[in-house]
Design a protein around this motif. Sequence first.
Motif, PDB file in Angstrom:
ATOM      1  N   THR A  42       7.397   0.910   6.055  1.00 17.00           N
ATOM      2  CA  THR A  42       5.989   1.089   5.696  1.00 17.00           C
ATOM      3  C   THR A  42       5.774   0.733   4.235  1.00 17.00           C
ATOM      4  O   THR A  42       4.813   0.045   3.889  1.00 17.00           O
ATOM      5  N   ASN A  43       6.678   1.200   3.368  1.00 14.18           N
ATOM      6  CA  ASN A  43       6.562   0.889   1.942  1.00 14.18           C
ATOM      7  C   ASN A  43       6.685  -0.608   1.688  1.00 14.18           C
ATOM      8  O   ASN A  43       5.985  -1.145   0.835  1.00 14.18           O
ATOM      9  N   SER A  44       7.577  -1.277   2.414  1.00 14.29           N
ATOM     10  CA  SER A  44       7.741  -2.719   2.248  1.00 14.29           C
ATOM     11  C   SER A  44       6.468  -3.453   2.650  1.00 14.29           C
ATOM     12  O   SER A  44       6.047  -4.383   1.964  1.00 14.29           O
ATOM     13  N   ALA A  45       5.858  -3.031   3.747  1.00 16.57           N
ATOM     14  CA  ALA A  45       4.621  -3.668   4.196  1.00 16.57           C
ATOM     15  C   ALA A  45       3.510  -3.449   3.172  1.00 16.57           C
ATOM     16  O   ALA A  45       2.751  -4.372   2.859  1.00 16.57           O
ATOM     17  N   ALA A  46       3.419  -2.251   2.626  1.00 15.79           N
ATOM     18  CA  ALA A  46       2.400  -1.956   1.623  1.00 15.79           C
ATOM     19  C   ALA A  46       2.646  -2.773   0.364  1.00 15.79           C
ATOM     20  O   ALA A  46       1.702  -3.275  -0.258  1.00 15.79           O
ATOM     21  N   ARG A  47       3.896  -2.919  -0.009  1.00 15.97           N
ATOM     22  CA  ARG A  47       4.236  -3.712  -1.207  1.00 15.97           C
ATOM     23  C   ARG A  47       3.871  -5.179  -0.999  1.00 15.97           C
ATOM     24  O   ARG A  47       3.311  -5.817  -1.899  1.00 15.97           O
ATOM     25  N   LEU A  48       4.157  -5.721   0.183  1.00 16.90           N
ATOM     26  CA  LEU A  48       3.803  -7.111   0.481  1.00 16.90           C
ATOM     27  C   LEU A  48       2.292  -7.301   0.445  1.00 16.90           C
ATOM     28  O   LEU A  48       1.794  -8.311  -0.072  1.00 16.90           O
ATOM     29  N   GLU A  49       1.566  -6.342   0.975  1.00 17.21           N
ATOM     30  CA  GLU A  49       0.108  -6.420   0.962  1.00 17.21           C
ATOM     31  C   GLU A  49      -0.428  -6.379  -0.467  1.00 17.21           C
ATOM     32  O   GLU A  49      -1.320  -7.149  -0.832  1.00 17.21           O
ATOM     33  N   ALA A  50       0.141  -5.508  -1.284  1.00 15.07           N
ATOM     34  CA  ALA A  50      -0.282  -5.408  -2.683  1.00 15.07           C
ATOM     35  C   ALA A  50       0.022  -6.702  -3.427  1.00 15.07           C
ATOM     36  O   ALA A  50      -0.791  -7.169  -4.234  1.00 15.07           O
ATOM     37  N   MET A  51       1.168  -7.294  -3.154  1.00 19.56           N
ATOM     38  CA  MET A  51       1.529  -8.551  -3.810  1.00 19.56           C
ATOM     39  C   MET A  51       0.563  -9.660  -3.404  1.00 19.56           C
ATOM     40  O   MET A  51       0.160 -10.483  -4.238  1.00 19.56           O
ATOM     41  N   ALA A  52       0.176  -9.682  -2.131  1.00 21.08           N
ATOM     42  CA  ALA A  52      -0.779 -10.687  -1.665  1.00 21.08           C
ATOM     43  C   ALA A  52      -2.128 -10.511  -2.356  1.00 21.08           C
ATOM     44  O   ALA A  52      -2.782 -11.493  -2.745  1.00 21.08           O
ATOM     45  N   LYS A  53      -2.541  -9.259  -2.542  1.00 18.43           N
ATOM     46  CA  LYS A  53      -3.805  -8.998  -3.231  1.00 18.43           C
ATOM     47  C   LYS A  53      -3.733  -9.442  -4.686  1.00 18.43           C
ATOM     48  O   LYS A  53      -4.708  -9.981  -5.214  1.00 18.43           O
ATOM     49  N   GLU A  58      -1.842 -11.877  -5.871  1.00 18.84           N
ATOM     50  CA  GLU A  58      -1.883 -13.337  -5.865  1.00 18.84           C
ATOM     51  C   GLU A  58      -3.312 -13.828  -5.682  1.00 18.84           C
ATOM     52  O   GLU A  58      -3.740 -14.775  -6.354  1.00 18.84           O
ATOM     53  N   ASP A  59      -4.053 -13.180  -4.790  1.00 14.69           N
ATOM     54  CA  ASP A  59      -5.453 -13.546  -4.566  1.00 14.69           C
ATOM     55  C   ASP A  59      -6.277 -13.308  -5.834  1.00 14.69           C
ATOM     56  O   ASP A  59      -7.103 -14.141  -6.213  1.00 14.69           O
ATOM     57  N   ALA A  60      -6.031 -12.198  -6.494  1.00  8.77           N
ATOM     58  CA  ALA A  60      -6.737 -11.903  -7.744  1.00  8.77           C
ATOM     59  C   ALA A  60      -6.423 -12.971  -8.789  1.00  8.77           C
ATOM     60  O   ALA A  60      -7.316 -13.406  -9.525  1.00  8.77           O
ATOM     61  N   GLY A  61      -5.186 -13.405  -8.848  1.00  7.86           N
ATOM     62  CA  GLY A  61      -4.804 -14.456  -9.784  1.00  7.86           C
ATOM     63  C   GLY A  61      -5.558 -15.753  -9.525  1.00  7.86           C
ATOM     64  O   GLY A  61      -6.006 -16.422 -10.465  1.00  7.86           O
TER      65      GLY A  61
END
Length: 88
Positions: free
Chosen positions: A28-39, A41-44
């Motif tokens: 679950t933590n890994s999935a949340a971390r991947l989602e946060a990283m994607a967000k 990247e999108d913000a960038g």
Amino acid sequence: MKKSEEAVREAAKRLEEEAQRQQANGATNSAARLEAMAKLEDAGRRIKHLRIAAEHLHEAGVHDLADQLLEKAEVMEREAEAAKRHMA
């Protein structure tokens, strides 16, 4: 069966269950971390586009709006940096 053997088996069972829970939480933590990283990247990407738009607006002579976009980009950058520090 002796009480000590039964106690050891119960303890082993509890440890195994706890390991399974931790493994599930890790997924679950890994999935949340991947989602946060994607967000992030999108913000960038959005920050980059805001800066490009501001540059074009400056070239078009619309300086007030260009400055507002640059301020918005700076706020977004600070928020992204804070999110990165929070993830670390």
